[in-house]
Enzyme design. Sequence first.
Site, mmCIF file in Angstrom:
data_model
loop_
_atom_site.group_PDB
_atom_site.id
_atom_site.type_symbol
_atom_site.label_atom_id
_atom_site.label_comp_id
_atom_site.label_asym_id
_atom_site.label_seq_id
_atom_site.Cartn_x
_atom_site.Cartn_y
_atom_site.Cartn_z
ATOM 1 C CB CYS A 122 -0.941 0.015 1.189
ATOM 2 S SG CYS A 122 -2.210 -1.278 1.129
ATOM 3 C CG ASP A 163 -1.525 0.388 6.469
ATOM 4 O OD1 ASP A 163 -1.894 0.378 5.272
ATOM 5 O OD2 ASP A 163 -0.859 -0.536 6.988
HETATM 6 P P1 4NP Z 1 1.226 -1.364 3.895
HETATM 7 O O1 4NP Z 1 -0.204 -1.907 4.349
HETATM 8 O O2 4NP Z 1 2.160 -1.606 5.063
HETATM 9 O O3 4NP Z 1 1.015 0.092 3.656
HETATM 10 O O4 4NP Z 1 1.614 -2.126 2.654
HETATM 11 C C1 4NP Z 1 -0.415 -3.232 4.769
HETATM 12 C C2 4NP Z 1 -0.618 -4.221 3.848
HETATM 13 C C3 4NP Z 1 -0.855 -5.522 4.274
HETATM 14 C C4 4NP Z 1 -0.880 -5.804 5.622
HETATM 15 C C5 4NP Z 1 -0.648 -4.803 6.537
HETATM 16 C C6 4NP Z 1 -0.421 -3.512 6.116
HETATM 17 N N1 4NP Z 1 -1.129 -7.127 6.072
HETATM 18 O O5 4NP Z 1 -1.219 -7.338 7.286
HETATM 19 O O6 4NP Z 1 -1.263 -8.048 5.231
#
Ligand code: 4NP
Length: 156
Positions: free
Chosen positions: A13, A123
């Site tokens: 993300c 996030d």
């Molecule tokens: P990112 O968001 O750290 O911004 O890529 C996430 C994507 C997946 C997960 C957690 C945060 N996950 O737990 O799968």
Amino acid sequence: MIRVLFVCLGNICRSPMAEAIFRDLVKREGLSEKIQVDSAGTGDWHVGSSPHRGTLEILNKYQIKADELFARKFTKEDLNKFDYIIGMDESNIGNIKKISEHAPHSNTIRLLDLTDQPKDVPDPYYTGDFQETYQLVSLGCQHLLEKIKAEMNLKK
Ligand code: 4NP
């Protein structure tokens, strides 16, 4: 060559969004030959995956190239390979330090600490708000490029 690594948790993300936005900024400034950009996650759940659909959609909305982004895990070696390691939130910074076995990490910075809104990048994996994240990541990336240009005495 100056090397910049964006780091989040899943690398699907926020950090691939930052990688694409920053690479676009670098290109617009004519600095692609001088600054190399990458991203990684401190977790390994999504290794090899393309970015989240929400990240791809927002990049597409702003006509920012998002090809060839595949999730990989942050490693201890990254600490030495990159001149700037940019975490999206405080927990990313903590995880980077853990994985690096607490080696010196003066080049590790939380992105929005470079702005007048020093806080975590939300996030969108959890908030669902890719627009908000895009605005904050864009702002942080602009400040980061100014910092690097000043510190590295970069001209086009
Ligand atoms: P990112 O968001 O750290 O911004 O890529 C996430 C994507 C997946 C997960 C957690 C945060 N996950 O737990 O799968």
